[in-house]
Design an enzyme around this catalytic site. Structure first.
Site, short mmCIF file in Angstrom:
data_model
loop_
_atom_site.label_atom_id
_atom_site.label_comp_id
_atom_site.label_asym_id
_atom_site.label_seq_id
_atom_site.Cartn_x
_atom_site.Cartn_y
_atom_site.Cartn_z
N TYR A 49 0.88 -1.16 0.00
CA TYR A 49 0.00 0.00 0.00
C TYR A 49 0.92 1.22 0.00
O TYR A 49 1.75 1.36 0.89
CB TYR A 49 -0.87 0.04 1.26
N ASP A 85 -7.19 -1.28 -5.30
CA ASP A 85 -8.65 -1.35 -5.25
C ASP A 85 -9.22 -0.87 -3.92
O ASP A 85 -10.38 -1.14 -3.61
CB ASP A 85 -9.14 -2.77 -5.54
N HIS A 94 -11.31 -6.31 -3.84
CA HIS A 94 -10.93 -6.35 -2.42
C HIS A 94 -11.91 -7.21 -1.62
O HIS A 94 -12.26 -6.88 -0.47
CB HIS A 94 -10.85 -4.94 -1.84
#
Length: 533
Positions: free
Chosen positions: A311, A339, A430
């Site tokens: 991330y 996502d 996700h």
């Protein structure tokens, strides 16, 4: 069987997880017992926001040494509990962790989860809040003066660590677990996992967005594809071996990275790494893993492939340092997750309102995040503004292959491959946790097969979401996917091998579109049900 191996490793952890629960409900796991919880957790969290802080500051949370810091020479031998209770303000904030007293006042300024979660435990024992979500060496590199000394156990009130009703319920459920052989599919394990996980843990793992339409559609999408088996073939000998992300794998599935493994099992991601290594499949380690990357690497077998999920941090310097570290540690690829620009509205997680996570910072640092659940509390460091230009930036700082996780339309698949030349893409929403009514990965795969079959032939496309059976994996491979994220490895191996034989194929490269029919209508029930008869 993988499930049995992971179950066995859980027995000693049950005793640790229920420390403090009265003997009346403490689980007694026989030496040959095989507990369940490790078998269901296929999702991993170091609180990810710590990664950015530690890279830019001298406190390293990922060091291999697990010893706690030594108290300063001026520290008293024992600190009375009454003294700890006096330090419960922002100006003087003490907490107890594993019997040791720490001055957390300075931590309030930078704690990625916000100051409120620490202040809620100020002047009290914070062990239950701290241990499940932090690497075991987190405290080691605090300044020496932050360690006040051991608390005097004789002064602790009898009810200070009294187990909650939820902890008692969990201990009793673990004591009454049936043997692993009682579960024959993933749904069976899921039912048992709900019983033995805390309310906060279950709500975090299971929660999905809004009305859960996407969550159920992820599985239902597979029901619109029916097989066209070929019979009278020699199928006694088959092979499920393949290569995913350039890494050899014994199955066309991988463990997708996810957060907070330690909420469900004290060994966290290390347990999943061991199981993946024994099964010969690939493990994804989350940027938000609750074990350090050093711990994960130490648990893998020689030659075992690990992929790191990234991330992007709002501070790109933190992400750059992290990428260089995991590259040096031998990770094989970077799985850039795109996502989940912001946390979805996960209502089950919000309703659980785990006390240890409330009042954390929202993605944009607003105070309205109070009570929004674990997902919001751990995502404050993530940058919502991830751009396509971040891919060339990543290429400049690492030689690792880049995988884009979270593609949800054909146009973005084309862009990823044709304009940015990524190694692979993963079709994913996700797990239905972000935008409700986003398309199911199997639906996107089918659209990609219809519109751009050439992309599927030339590039690596994977799916993540809704895979509950080995037959789901086979359907995706028939349409051109190289593999899928999935849980319950031992169940999947059996179901994939049985499905291949009954389809009349002996290797994965024999799976092709001609073995499928698309049924343009909804079939089956809206929810997956187990077949226990």
């Amino acid at each position: 069987m993988l499930a049995a191996r992971t179950f066995r490793s859980f027995s000693s952890s049950v005793r640790r997880a229920t420390r403090g629960v009265s003997s009346r409900v403490r689980p007694q796991v026989a030496a040959s017992g095989q507990p369940w919880t490790a078998g269901i957790i296929t999702a991993g969290v170091v609180i990810g926001s710590y990664a950015g802080y530690t890279i830019l500051n001298p406190v390293r949370l990922d060091a291999p040494d697990r010893k706690a810091p030594k108290p300063s020479e001026a520290a008293p031998r024992h600190i009375p509990y009454e003294e700890v209770q006096k330090h419960n303000t922002r100006e003087s904030c003490w907490v107890i962790i594993d019997g040791q007293v720490y001055d957390a006042t300075s931590v309030l300024e930078w704690h990625p989860g916000g100051a409120a979660v620490i202040l809620r435990n100020a002047g009290k024992d914070a062990t239950k809040a701290f241990v499940p979500i932090h690497p075991p060496n987190t405290l080691q590199h605090l300044p020496m003066e932050a360690h006040i000394g051991p608390v005097d156990p004789a002064t602790i009130p009898e009810d200070a660590n009294k187990p909650t009703e939820d902890e008692i319920r969990v201990a009793e459920a673990r004591q009454n677990l049936p043997p692993p052989s009682a579960a024959i599919n993933l749904h069976d394990i899921e039912i048992l996992a709900e019983k033995v996980l805390t309310r906060t843990a279950w709500a975090y793992y299971r929660s999905t967005a809004d009305d859960e339409a996407t969550y159920f559609e992820n599985s239902n999408a597979f029901k619109r594809f029916w097989f066209r088996p070929r019979v009278m073939n020699k199928v006694s000998q088959i092979s499920t071996a393949t290569t995913l992300f350039g890494i050899p794998s014994s199955l066309p599935i991988f463990i997708c990275p996810a957060a907070l493994y330690r909420l469900g099992h004290p060994d966290g991601e290390m347990n999943a790494v061991r199981a993946a290594g024994q099964e010969g499949i690939i493990q994804g380690i989350s940027n938000n893993a609750s074990c350090s990357t050093e711990e994960c690497v130490s648990a893998k077998l020689p030659g075992q492939g690990l992929v790191f999920q990234l991330y992007l941090n709002k501070d790109r310097r933190a992400s750059e340092a992290l990428v260089k570290k995991i590259e040096a540690q031998g990770f094989k690829a970077i799985m850039l997750t795109v996502d989940s620009a912001v946390p979805g509205k996960r209502e089950l997680d919000q309703r659980a309102k785990g006390e240890d996570f409330n009042d954390g910072p929202s993605t944009f640092g607003k105070s309205e995040s109070s009570g929004l659940g674990v997902a919001h509390a751990i995502s404050g460091y993530q940058d919502p503004d991830i751009l396509w230009d971040d891919i060339p930036w990543l290429r400049r700082i690492t030689k690792l292959p880049i995988i884009i996780k979270g593609v949800q339309c054909v146009e973005d698949a084309e862009k990823a491959f044709e304009e940015y030349g990524v190694k692979a893409i993963i079709l994913s929403n996700h797990g239905g946790r972000e935008l409700d009514y986003s398309p199911a990965p199997m639906t996107i795969l089918y659209e990609l097969y219809q519109r751009r079959p050439d992309l599927l032939k030339k590039n690596e496309v994977y799916i993540d979401g809704g895979v509950r059976r080995g037959t789901d994996v086979l359907k995706a491979l028939c349409l051109g996917a190289r593999g899928s994220a999935s849980g319950g490895r031992s169940f999947m191996r059996e179901e994939i091998e049985t499905g291949m034989r009954l389809l009349g194929v002996t290797s994965l490269d024999q799976l092709r579109p001609e073995l499928l029919s698309y049924m343009d209508k909804r079939l089956g029930q809206p929810e997956r049900r187990s077949n226990r008869s």
